[in-house]
Write an enzyme that holds these catalytic residues in place. Structure first.
Site, PDB file in Angstrom:
ATOM      1  N   LYS A 159       0.745  -1.130  -0.005  1.00  0.00           N
ATOM      2  CA  LYS A 159      -0.099   0.230   0.229  1.00  0.00           C
ATOM      3  C   LYS A 159       0.945   1.204   0.100  1.00  0.00           C
ATOM      4  CE  LYS A 159      -4.260   1.867   2.415  1.00  0.00           C
ATOM      5  NZ  LYS A 159      -4.981   1.871   1.245  1.00  0.00           N
TER       6      LYS A 159
HETATM    7  C1  LIG Z   1      -6.239   0.187  -4.062  1.00  0.00           C
HETATM    8  C2  LIG Z   1      -7.239  -0.385  -2.921  1.00  0.00           C
HETATM    9  N1  LIG Z   1      -7.716  -1.678  -3.018  1.00  0.00           N
HETATM   10  C3  LIG Z   1      -8.540  -2.297  -2.097  1.00  0.00           C
HETATM   11  C4  LIG Z   1      -8.507  -1.584  -0.935  1.00  0.00           C
HETATM   12  C5  LIG Z   1      -9.370  -2.084   0.311  1.00  0.00           C
HETATM   13  O1  LIG Z   1      -8.416  -2.490   1.318  1.00  0.00           O
HETATM   14  P1  LIG Z   1      -8.870  -2.697   2.909  1.00  0.00           P
HETATM   15  O2  LIG Z   1      -9.942  -3.460   2.870  1.00  0.00           O
HETATM   16  O3  LIG Z   1      -7.658  -3.158   3.563  1.00  0.00           O
HETATM   17  O4  LIG Z   1      -9.090  -1.106   3.281  1.00  0.00           O
HETATM   18  C6  LIG Z   1      -7.966  -0.111  -0.659  1.00  0.00           C
HETATM   19  C7  LIG Z   1      -8.165   0.556   0.739  1.00  0.00           C
HETATM   20  O5  LIG Z   1      -7.538   1.468   0.982  1.00  0.00           O
HETATM   21  C8  LIG Z   1      -7.483   0.412  -1.683  1.00  0.00           C
HETATM   22  O6  LIG Z   1      -6.651   1.546  -1.572  1.00  0.00           O
END
Ligand SMILES: Cc1ncc(COP(=O)(O)O)c(C=O)c1O
Length: 324
Positions: A159
Protein backbone atom coordinates in the site's frame (compact mmCIF):
# COMPACT_ATOMS: atom_id res chain seq x y z
CA UNK A 1 -7.36 25.49 6.90
CA UNK A 2 -9.54 23.48 4.46
CA UNK A 3 -8.87 20.20 6.25
CA UNK A 4 -10.42 20.63 9.71
CA UNK A 5 -7.89 18.24 11.25
CA UNK A 6 -7.75 16.61 14.64
CA UNK A 7 -5.83 17.82 17.71
CA UNK A 8 -2.60 15.84 17.73
CA UNK A 9 -0.57 13.92 15.18
CA UNK A 10 1.94 11.25 16.22
CA UNK A 11 5.29 11.96 14.55
CA UNK A 12 8.20 9.63 15.27
CA UNK A 13 6.87 9.06 18.77
CA UNK A 14 5.99 12.66 19.69
CA UNK A 15 2.47 14.11 19.73
CA UNK A 16 2.51 17.28 17.64
CA UNK A 17 -0.29 19.83 17.08
CA UNK A 18 -2.05 19.28 13.76
CA UNK A 19 -0.91 22.69 12.43
CA UNK A 20 2.73 22.02 13.29
CA UNK A 21 2.97 18.51 11.80
CA UNK A 22 4.98 19.56 8.74
CA UNK A 23 7.68 18.06 6.54
CA UNK A 24 10.24 19.99 4.51
CA UNK A 25 9.60 20.51 0.78
CA UNK A 26 12.93 18.78 0.10
CA UNK A 27 11.77 15.58 1.77
CA UNK A 28 12.30 12.58 -0.50
CA UNK A 29 8.65 11.50 -0.20
CA UNK A 30 7.35 14.67 -1.84
CA UNK A 31 9.44 14.22 -4.97
CA UNK A 32 9.50 10.46 -5.37
CA UNK A 33 6.33 9.17 -3.66
CA UNK A 34 8.45 7.17 -1.21
CA UNK A 35 5.80 6.38 1.39
CA UNK A 36 3.74 3.41 2.47
CA UNK A 37 0.64 3.86 4.56
CA UNK A 38 -2.47 2.32 6.07
CA UNK A 39 -6.12 3.21 6.37
CA UNK A 40 -8.01 1.66 9.27
CA UNK A 41 -11.09 2.62 11.22
CA UNK A 42 -12.08 2.94 14.85
CA UNK A 43 -15.81 2.52 15.49
CA UNK A 44 -17.92 3.72 18.42
CA UNK A 45 -19.55 0.43 19.42
CA UNK A 46 -22.04 0.10 22.30
CA UNK A 47 -19.23 -1.64 24.24
CA UNK A 48 -16.77 1.18 23.62
CA UNK A 49 -14.50 2.52 20.89
CA UNK A 50 -12.89 -0.32 18.96
CA UNK A 51 -10.44 -0.48 16.06
CA UNK A 52 -11.33 -2.99 13.36
CA UNK A 53 -8.54 -5.47 12.59
CA UNK A 54 -5.82 -3.10 13.74
CA UNK A 55 -3.29 -5.95 13.90
CA UNK A 56 -3.91 -6.90 10.25
CA UNK A 57 -3.52 -3.27 9.15
CA UNK A 58 -0.29 -2.82 11.06
CA UNK A 59 1.03 -6.10 9.72
CA UNK A 60 0.32 -4.92 6.17
CA UNK A 61 2.04 -1.60 6.91
CA UNK A 62 5.14 -3.44 8.02
CA UNK A 63 5.01 -5.66 4.94
CA UNK A 64 4.61 -2.66 2.61
CA UNK A 65 7.61 -1.03 4.30
CA UNK A 66 9.62 -4.25 3.96
CA UNK A 67 8.94 -4.42 0.20
CA UNK A 68 10.31 -0.88 -0.13
CA UNK A 69 13.32 -1.53 2.15
CA UNK A 70 12.15 1.12 4.59
CA UNK A 71 11.50 -0.79 7.78
CA UNK A 72 10.61 1.43 10.72
CA UNK A 73 11.81 0.85 14.28
CA UNK A 74 8.39 -0.21 15.66
CA UNK A 75 7.29 -3.84 15.84
CA UNK A 76 3.65 -4.89 15.53
CA UNK A 77 2.86 -4.25 19.20
CA UNK A 78 4.66 -0.92 19.06
CA UNK A 79 2.53 0.20 16.11
CA UNK A 80 -0.69 -0.91 17.76
CA UNK A 81 0.20 0.89 20.97
CA UNK A 82 1.13 4.06 19.07
CA UNK A 83 -2.22 4.08 17.25
CA UNK A 84 -4.20 3.47 20.43
CA UNK A 85 -2.28 6.18 22.28
CA UNK A 86 -2.91 8.66 19.47
CA UNK A 87 -6.66 7.94 19.55
CA UNK A 88 -6.67 8.36 23.32
CA UNK A 89 -4.66 11.59 23.14
CA UNK A 90 -7.27 13.00 20.76
CA UNK A 91 -10.15 11.53 22.78
CA UNK A 92 -11.75 10.27 19.58
CA UNK A 93 -14.70 7.90 19.83
CA UNK A 94 -14.71 6.96 16.14
CA UNK A 95 -12.18 7.90 13.48
CA UNK A 96 -10.29 7.00 10.35
CA UNK A 97 -6.68 6.03 11.16
CA UNK A 98 -3.83 6.86 8.77
CA UNK A 99 -0.36 5.64 9.78
CA UNK A 100 2.31 6.53 7.20
CA UNK A 101 5.99 5.61 6.87
CA UNK A 102 7.98 7.86 4.56
CA UNK A 103 11.44 8.85 3.43
CA UNK A 104 12.24 12.17 5.04
CA UNK A 105 14.71 14.98 4.65
CA UNK A 106 18.42 14.51 3.97
CA UNK A 107 19.24 14.30 0.26
CA UNK A 108 17.35 14.55 -3.01
CA UNK A 109 17.95 12.02 -5.74
CA UNK A 110 16.30 8.80 -6.79
CA UNK A 111 18.28 6.78 -4.24
CA UNK A 112 16.14 6.82 -1.09
CA UNK A 113 18.75 5.25 1.19
CA UNK A 114 20.43 8.47 2.41
CA UNK A 115 17.09 9.66 3.80
CA UNK A 116 15.66 8.81 7.21
CA UNK A 117 12.62 6.55 7.50
CA UNK A 118 10.07 8.68 9.36
CA UNK A 119 6.55 7.85 10.49
CA UNK A 120 3.35 9.57 11.49
CA UNK A 121 -0.17 8.66 12.58
CA UNK A 122 -3.07 10.95 11.66
CA UNK A 123 -6.71 10.57 12.66
CA UNK A 124 -9.79 12.26 11.32
CA UNK A 125 -13.53 11.89 10.97
CA UNK A 126 -14.43 10.14 7.75
CA UNK A 127 -18.05 9.32 7.02
CA UNK A 128 -19.52 7.29 4.17
CA UNK A 129 -16.92 7.36 1.40
CA UNK A 130 -19.06 6.77 -1.69
CA UNK A 131 -22.04 8.87 -0.54
CA UNK A 132 -24.75 8.53 2.10
CA UNK A 133 -27.27 6.69 -0.08
CA UNK A 134 -24.68 4.41 -1.69
CA UNK A 135 -24.86 1.70 0.97
CA UNK A 136 -28.44 0.95 -0.02
CA UNK A 137 -28.96 2.32 -3.53
CA UNK A 138 -25.56 1.32 -4.88
CA UNK A 139 -23.31 3.30 -7.22
CA UNK A 140 -22.65 3.50 -10.95
CA UNK A 141 -19.15 2.54 -12.06
CA UNK A 142 -17.20 2.32 -15.29
CA UNK A 143 -14.40 0.04 -16.34
CA UNK A 144 -11.40 2.33 -16.44
CA UNK A 145 -9.28 2.85 -19.53
CA UNK A 146 -6.35 2.79 -17.08
CA UNK A 147 -5.03 -0.65 -16.15
CA UNK A 148 -3.58 -1.56 -12.77
CA UNK A 149 0.16 -2.05 -12.51
CA UNK A 150 1.72 -4.88 -14.53
CA UNK A 151 3.42 -7.60 -12.49
CA UNK A 152 6.93 -6.67 -11.46
CA UNK A 153 6.50 -2.96 -12.12
CA UNK A 154 5.05 -1.34 -9.00
CA UNK A 155 4.16 -3.90 -6.31
CA UNK A 156 0.37 -3.94 -6.00
CA UNK A 157 0.56 -5.77 -2.66
CA UNK A 158 2.32 -2.80 -1.07
CA UNK A 159 0.00 0.00 0.00
CA UNK A 160 2.43 2.60 -1.29
CA UNK A 161 1.75 6.24 -2.07
CA UNK A 162 3.13 5.67 -5.57
CA UNK A 163 0.31 3.22 -6.38
CA UNK A 164 -2.21 5.94 -5.70
CA UNK A 165 -1.07 7.87 -8.77
CA UNK A 166 -2.70 4.98 -10.67
CA UNK A 167 -5.77 5.12 -8.37
CA UNK A 168 -6.09 8.87 -8.91
CA UNK A 169 -6.10 8.44 -12.71
CA UNK A 170 -8.85 5.83 -12.39
CA UNK A 171 -10.90 7.97 -10.00
CA UNK A 172 -10.52 11.21 -11.99
CA UNK A 173 -11.57 9.51 -15.22
CA UNK A 174 -14.63 8.01 -13.53
CA UNK A 175 -15.73 11.33 -12.03
CA UNK A 176 -15.09 13.24 -15.26
CA UNK A 177 -17.22 10.72 -17.17
CA UNK A 178 -20.11 10.95 -14.68
CA UNK A 179 -19.53 7.81 -12.60
CA UNK A 180 -18.94 7.42 -8.88
CA UNK A 181 -16.04 5.01 -9.19
CA UNK A 182 -13.78 3.29 -11.71
CA UNK A 183 -12.98 -0.41 -11.82
CA UNK A 184 -9.57 -1.22 -13.24
CA UNK A 185 -8.57 -4.30 -15.18
CA UNK A 186 -5.11 -5.77 -14.88
CA UNK A 187 -2.77 -5.68 -17.89
CA UNK A 188 -4.16 -9.04 -19.03
CA UNK A 189 -7.66 -7.54 -19.27
CA UNK A 190 -9.04 -9.33 -16.22
CA UNK A 191 -10.94 -7.57 -13.43
CA UNK A 192 -8.63 -6.16 -10.77
CA UNK A 193 -10.17 -3.66 -8.32
CA UNK A 194 -11.57 -0.17 -7.80
CA UNK A 195 -9.42 2.90 -7.22
CA UNK A 196 -9.61 2.23 -3.48
CA UNK A 197 -11.73 -0.90 -3.03
CA UNK A 198 -11.68 -4.61 -3.78
CA UNK A 199 -14.49 -6.03 -5.86
CA UNK A 200 -16.80 -9.04 -5.51
CA UNK A 201 -19.32 -10.58 -7.89
CA UNK A 202 -22.15 -12.93 -6.98
CA UNK A 203 -23.35 -15.50 -9.46
CA UNK A 204 -25.89 -18.22 -8.70
CA UNK A 205 -25.34 -17.66 -4.99
CA UNK A 206 -21.55 -18.12 -5.16
CA UNK A 207 -19.27 -15.27 -4.08
CA UNK A 208 -16.23 -14.58 -6.29
CA UNK A 209 -13.37 -12.10 -6.04
CA UNK A 210 -10.15 -11.64 -8.05
CA UNK A 211 -7.01 -13.25 -6.57
CA UNK A 212 -3.98 -11.34 -5.25
CA UNK A 213 -2.20 -11.98 -8.58
CA UNK A 214 -4.80 -9.86 -10.43
CA UNK A 215 -2.84 -6.77 -9.31
CA UNK A 216 -4.99 -6.06 -6.25
CA UNK A 217 -4.20 -4.75 -2.82
CA UNK A 218 -4.84 -7.61 -0.39
CA UNK A 219 -7.69 -5.81 1.32
CA UNK A 220 -8.47 -6.46 4.95
CA UNK A 221 -12.17 -5.83 4.32
CA UNK A 222 -11.95 -8.30 1.41
CA UNK A 223 -10.52 -10.91 3.76
CA UNK A 224 -13.19 -10.15 6.36
CA UNK A 225 -16.01 -10.41 3.81
CA UNK A 226 -14.67 -13.75 2.53
CA UNK A 227 -14.65 -15.01 6.13
CA UNK A 228 -18.15 -13.70 6.90
CA UNK A 229 -19.50 -15.11 3.63
CA UNK A 230 -18.14 -18.54 4.55
CA UNK A 231 -19.62 -18.16 8.05
CA UNK A 232 -22.99 -17.55 6.37
CA UNK A 233 -22.60 -20.71 4.30
CA UNK A 234 -21.80 -19.18 0.91
CA UNK A 235 -19.27 -20.73 -1.44
CA UNK A 236 -16.42 -18.23 -1.75
CA UNK A 237 -13.69 -18.42 -4.39
CA UNK A 238 -10.85 -16.31 -5.64
CA UNK A 239 -11.22 -16.38 -9.43
CA UNK A 240 -9.67 -14.61 -12.39
CA UNK A 241 -12.65 -12.71 -13.76
CA UNK A 242 -13.03 -11.46 -17.33
CA UNK A 243 -14.52 -8.00 -17.77
CA UNK A 244 -17.84 -9.40 -18.98
CA UNK A 245 -18.32 -11.22 -15.65
CA UNK A 246 -19.24 -7.77 -14.30
CA UNK A 247 -22.03 -7.37 -16.88
CA UNK A 248 -23.53 -10.81 -16.30
CA UNK A 249 -23.28 -11.05 -12.50
CA UNK A 250 -26.37 -11.23 -10.29
CA UNK A 251 -24.74 -8.81 -7.88
CA UNK A 252 -21.53 -6.77 -7.74
CA UNK A 253 -20.20 -4.92 -4.72
CA UNK A 254 -16.99 -3.22 -3.63
CA UNK A 255 -15.38 -3.36 -0.20
CA UNK A 256 -12.74 -1.41 1.67
CA UNK A 257 -12.05 0.39 4.91
CA UNK A 258 -13.36 3.65 3.47
CA UNK A 259 -16.18 2.26 1.27
CA UNK A 260 -17.09 -0.55 3.74
CA UNK A 261 -19.51 -2.71 1.67
CA UNK A 262 -21.08 -0.77 -1.20
CA UNK A 263 -23.33 -2.29 -3.89
CA UNK A 264 -22.72 -1.55 -7.59
CA UNK A 265 -25.94 -0.93 -9.50
CA UNK A 266 -24.46 -0.53 -12.98
CA UNK A 267 -21.20 -1.12 -14.81
CA UNK A 268 -20.63 0.89 -18.00
CA UNK A 269 -24.38 1.77 -17.88
CA UNK A 270 -25.30 -1.94 -17.97
CA UNK A 271 -27.61 -2.63 -15.02
CA UNK A 272 -26.31 -5.18 -12.53
CA UNK A 273 -29.03 -7.70 -11.63
CA UNK A 274 -32.22 -5.75 -11.02
CA UNK A 275 -30.34 -2.50 -10.39
CA UNK A 276 -30.76 -2.64 -6.62
CA UNK A 277 -28.73 -4.00 -3.74
CA UNK A 278 -28.97 -7.79 -4.04
CA UNK A 279 -29.76 -10.22 -1.21
CA UNK A 280 -26.23 -11.59 -0.85
CA UNK A 281 -24.75 -8.09 -0.73
CA UNK A 282 -27.34 -7.13 1.87
CA UNK A 283 -26.62 -10.21 4.01
CA UNK A 284 -22.88 -9.55 3.90
CA UNK A 285 -23.36 -5.85 4.63
CA UNK A 286 -25.47 -6.74 7.65
CA UNK A 287 -22.92 -9.29 8.89
CA UNK A 288 -20.11 -6.75 8.46
CA UNK A 289 -21.96 -3.89 10.16
CA UNK A 290 -23.02 -6.18 13.02
CA UNK A 291 -19.35 -6.92 13.72
CA UNK A 292 -18.09 -3.35 13.45
CA UNK A 293 -20.98 -2.03 15.50
CA UNK A 294 -20.27 -4.63 18.18
CA UNK A 295 -23.78 -6.06 17.84
CA UNK A 296 -22.65 -9.70 17.64
CA UNK A 297 -19.91 -11.48 19.61
CA UNK A 298 -16.50 -10.74 18.15
CA UNK A 299 -15.93 -14.39 17.28
CA UNK A 300 -12.91 -13.69 15.04
CA UNK A 301 -11.21 -11.35 17.52
CA UNK A 302 -11.31 -8.44 15.10
CA UNK A 303 -11.96 -5.60 17.56
CA UNK A 304 -9.32 -3.87 19.67
CA UNK A 305 -10.90 -1.66 22.32
CA UNK A 306 -9.24 1.70 22.81
CA UNK A 307 -10.00 2.99 26.29
CA UNK A 308 -8.86 1.15 29.47
CA UNK A 309 -12.02 2.21 31.32
CA UNK A 310 -13.97 0.23 28.75
CA UNK A 311 -11.78 -2.83 29.39
CA UNK A 312 -14.20 -4.39 31.93
CA UNK A 313 -16.76 -4.55 29.15
CA UNK A 314 -14.14 -6.24 27.04
CA UNK A 315 -13.45 -8.80 29.79
CA UNK A 316 -17.18 -9.39 30.11
CA UNK A 317 -17.46 -9.98 26.37
CA UNK A 318 -14.53 -12.40 26.47
CA UNK A 319 -16.10 -14.32 29.33
CA UNK A 320 -19.42 -14.46 27.48
CA UNK A 321 -17.69 -15.74 24.33
CA UNK A 322 -15.91 -18.47 26.35
CA UNK A 323 -19.17 -19.74 27.92
CA UNK A 324 -20.35 -22.97 26.27
C1 LIG B 1 -6.39 0.15 -4.09
C2 LIG B 1 -7.12 -0.40 -2.91
N1 LIG B 1 -7.64 -1.63 -2.98
C3 LIG B 1 -8.31 -2.17 -1.96
C4 LIG B 1 -8.51 -1.46 -0.76
C5 LIG B 1 -9.25 -2.10 0.36
O1 LIG B 1 -8.37 -2.45 1.38
P1 LIG B 1 -8.82 -2.49 2.90
O2 LIG B 1 -10.04 -3.32 2.96
O3 LIG B 1 -7.68 -3.11 3.60
O4 LIG B 1 -9.09 -1.10 3.31
C6 LIG B 1 -7.98 -0.19 -0.64
C7 LIG B 1 -8.15 0.54 0.60
O5 LIG B 1 -7.59 1.51 0.90
C8 LIG B 1 -7.27 0.35 -1.73
O6 LIG B 1 -6.76 1.59 -1.67
Amino acid sequence: MAFPGTGKIWMNGALVDWKDANVHIASHVIHYGSAVFEGARCYATPKGSACFRLDAHMRRLRESARIYRMEYTLDLDGWMTAVLETIRANQMKACYIRPIVYRGYAALGVNPFPNPVDAAILLWDWGTYLGKDALEAGVDVKVSTWARMAPNTLPAMAKSAANYANSALIKMEAITDGYTEGIALDVFGNVSEGSGQNIFVVRDGAVLTPPIASSILGGITRDSIMTLARDLGFTVSEAVLPREALYTADEVFVVGTAAEVTPIRSVDRITVGNGRRGPVTEALQRAFFDVINGEVPDSHGWLTYVYPEEAPLRAEARAAAARP
